[in-house]
Design a protein around this motif. Structure first.
Motif, short mmCIF file in Angstrom:
data_model
loop_
_atom_site.label_atom_id
_atom_site.label_comp_id
_atom_site.label_asym_id
_atom_site.label_seq_id
_atom_site.Cartn_x
_atom_site.Cartn_y
_atom_site.Cartn_z
N LEU A 153 0.94 -1.19 0.06
CA LEU A 153 0.13 -0.05 -0.09
C LEU A 153 0.94 1.24 -0.08
O LEU A 153 0.40 2.41 -0.35
N GLN A 154 2.11 1.24 0.16
CA GLN A 154 2.96 2.48 0.23
C GLN A 154 2.89 2.97 -1.26
O GLN A 154 2.96 4.01 -1.77
N TRP A 155 2.91 1.82 -2.29
CA TRP A 155 2.89 2.29 -3.68
C TRP A 155 1.46 3.27 -3.79
O TRP A 155 1.39 4.29 -4.49
N ARG A 156 0.77 2.73 -3.18
CA ARG A 156 -0.75 3.40 -3.18
C ARG A 156 -0.66 5.12 -2.77
O ARG A 156 -1.10 5.73 -3.26
N MET A 157 0.14 4.79 -1.75
CA MET A 157 0.19 6.28 -0.97
C MET A 157 1.12 7.08 -1.41
O MET A 157 0.83 8.50 -1.71
N GLY A 282 4.38 16.87 0.27
CA GLY A 282 5.83 16.67 0.08
C GLY A 282 6.26 15.53 1.33
O GLY A 282 6.65 14.49 0.60
N PRO A 283 5.72 15.47 2.44
CA PRO A 283 6.13 14.38 3.50
C PRO A 283 5.59 13.09 2.69
O PRO A 283 5.93 11.97 3.13
N MET A 284 4.29 13.26 2.08
CA MET A 284 3.52 11.90 1.73
C MET A 284 4.49 11.26 0.75
O MET A 284 4.50 9.99 0.60
N LEU A 285 5.07 11.98 -0.17
CA LEU A 285 6.06 11.59 -1.28
C LEU A 285 7.22 10.84 -0.57
O LEU A 285 7.64 9.93 -1.32
N LEU A 286 7.53 11.34 0.52
CA LEU A 286 8.97 10.95 0.90
C LEU A 286 9.13 10.27 2.08
O LEU A 286 10.24 9.78 2.49
N THR A 287 7.87 10.10 3.10
CA THR A 287 8.13 9.44 4.20
C THR A 287 7.50 7.89 4.32
O THR A 287 7.53 7.26 5.33
N MET A 288 6.88 7.49 3.16
CA MET A 288 6.34 6.10 3.13
C MET A 288 7.18 5.20 3.36
O MET A 288 6.87 4.17 4.24
N PRO A 289 8.59 5.07 2.94
CA PRO A 289 9.26 3.92 3.54
C PRO A 289 9.62 4.31 4.91
O PRO A 289 9.59 3.11 5.69
N VAL A 343 -0.93 8.19 8.82
CA VAL A 343 -2.51 7.90 9.10
C VAL A 343 -2.99 7.40 7.59
O VAL A 343 -3.79 6.26 7.82
N GLN A 344 -2.82 8.23 6.59
CA GLN A 344 -3.39 7.38 5.43
C GLN A 344 -2.96 6.07 5.07
O GLN A 344 -3.76 4.99 4.84
N LEU A 345 -1.41 5.63 5.14
CA LEU A 345 -1.19 4.60 4.97
C LEU A 345 -1.40 3.58 5.93
O LEU A 345 -1.93 2.26 5.54
N LEU A 346 -1.42 3.86 7.07
CA LEU A 346 -2.08 2.66 8.09
C LEU A 346 -3.70 2.61 8.25
O LEU A 346 -3.94 1.44 8.54
N GLN A 347 -4.38 3.53 7.93
CA GLN A 347 -5.83 3.17 7.72
C GLN A 347 -6.05 2.11 6.68
O GLN A 347 -6.75 1.04 7.10
#
Length: 453
Positions: A153-157, A282-289, A343-347
């Motif tokens: 799901l990190q790809w989705r985010m 910006g954080p949504m694109l960079l912090t997923m890993p 929040v989005q990734l974990l939901q």
């Protein structure tokens, strides 16, 4: 064509990308109306703020009917494309048209304009359900692995981050391109641009998931609504996750609706909407890993508490914007973005866990019903964010207007904007931290998760 069950590590990269790109639908349909529709009606169509809030909220009540219905249909669908993808194609063919019509209506103002937008927004909600409900049901059926779902799901985010950038930066830039605050024609151009992007992304997801693996397809639940709702009522993990997501998204939807007003009346520049969204995305694109690693180290519940604390802290700090100015505002929104990414990734990862656990426990395919209910309830509750903000504006004495007749807002209205952007959402987000403690679905000991209290 549904491929046989495979291990999580063999999910092709092309399928991950194909699935992820469908998030352009989620992000644009949520963010663009959430960001611009209330402002569009109050400042371009002369719709009173309270009525504009009702228009944004009312069609979402329909979600409570149509989303579970679409989920049930997709659970029971048998086709060479699998149970989900036929419905995704139907949504891809109808949603872009309905979305464009929301911002491209005849020259109406006041109540007639509100009625037109409400009807078009209702059609948008229906078409959105056709795509989004089966789309969200897929991850729980693509892998058995508890942590692999987060990785998938990190790809989705990442795509949600890109789509949110388009929605929050490009869309307002186009809408405001003709004059200081834009014109009706510039809003139509914005809607057409977003429509084309959305259509390409949704079709890309339909074709990109053609070879999506299935972890085994349990028999569809043929029970009636009463039996299905009774089973869901006993699923505490699903219920607490739904309450948690609704609370968080209610606060986020308030902040989205407030953003153009915050930029215009607190920061003094409507163009600040784009830069604020850049700080958010910006954080949504960079912090997923990073969030994927934190979910493994702290478990998903612990990572969710951390993400929610960051989201609440950034929102609270934004209250001081009148004292410290635009740079402070952008810094606090950057912190909000870090929390919102988690929040989005974990939901969605938790929702996939709940779906997989339910299938393992019952032997029934109810991913569509569960996703439909979750999406409908979350969407319905979050839509009240615009209504609540509209009421706050009305209490503050906000004056509706048209581009040809701008007005000077009273100080009470400017104060209402700040309260609606910061104070009220911060309190709501803080409450969601307590709700996170009630979610207790943990990593399984075996290869397949089981539902737990």
């Amino acid at each position: 064509m549904i491929t046989p069950a495979v291990s999580a590590t063999t999910v092709p990269k092309g399928v991950r990308l194909g699935y992820g790109v469908g998030s352009f639908c989620t992000a644009t349909v949520t963010a663009v109306p959430g960001l611009l529709l209330l402002f569009y009606m109050t400042n371009f169509l002369a719709v009173p703020a309270w009525l504009a809030g009702v228009v944004v909220t009312a069609p979402k009540v329909w979600d409570l009917v149509v989303n579970p219905l679409v989920g049930r249909w997709s659970d029971r669908t048998v086709s060479r494309w699998g149970p989900r993808r036929p419905w995704m194609l139907a949504g891809a063919c109808t949603l872009p048209v309905a979305f464009f019509l929301v911002f491209a209506g005849p020259p109406l103002t006041g109540v007639p304009a509100a009625l037109y937008v409400a009807l078009c927004f209702l059609a948008t909600a229906t078409a959105y359900a056709l795509f989004e409900v089966p789309y969200k049901a897929m991850p729980g059926e693509m892998t058995h692995d508890y942590h692999e779902r987060t990785s998938l799901l990190q790809w989705r985010m990442v795509f949600i981050g890109a789509a949110t950038a388009i929605s929050g930066v490009l869309a307002p830039a186009i809408a405001n391109s003709d004059g200081e605050h834009g014109t009706l024609d510039s809003y139509r151009l914005m809607a057409l641009t977003i429509t084309v992007i959305m259509l390409v992304a949704m079709l890309g997801s339909f074709f990109g998931t053609a070879r999506a693996p299935m972890t085994g397809a349990p028999e569809a639940d043929r029970g009636g609504w009463r039996e299905q709702f009774a089973a869901i009522k006993g699923n505490s993990a699903f219920l607490w996750l739904t309450v948690l997501a609704c609370t968080q998204m209610l606060a986020v939807s308030m902040m989205l609706a407030a953003a153009p007003y915050f930029a215009t009346y607190t920061l003094g520049s409507s163009g600040a909407t784009q830069t604020l969204f850049a700080a958010l995305v910006g954080p949504m694109l960079l912090t997923m890993p990073l969030w994927v690693r934190l979910a493994r180290r702290l478990d998903k519940r612990g990572a969710m508490i951390l993400a929610t604390a960051l989201l609440s802290g950034g929102t609270t700090a934004a209250m001081a914007t009148p004292l410290f100015g635009p740079v402070w505002a952008h810094g606090t929104i950057l912190l909000v973005g870090v929390g919102y990414a988690g929040v989005q990734l974990l939901q969605f990862s938790m929702l996939a866990d709940v779906i997989a656990a339910d299938a393992a426990k019952t032997g029934k395919r109810r991913a569509g019903v569960l996703t439909g209910l979750w999406t409908a309830i979350e969407s319905g509750v979050s839509s009240f964010g615009a209504l609540i903000f509209g009421v706050i504006l009305s209490i503050g004495g906000f004056i509706e207007s048209e581009p040809s007749r701008p007005v000077q807002q009273p100080d009470s209205a400017v104060t209402a904007v700040l309260i609606g952007q910061t104070t009220v959402p911060a309190l709501i987000i803080f409450a969601s931290v307590l709700m996170t403690l009630k979610y207790r679905l943990r990593p399984p000991a075996g290869p397949v998760p089981s539902a737990s209290e």
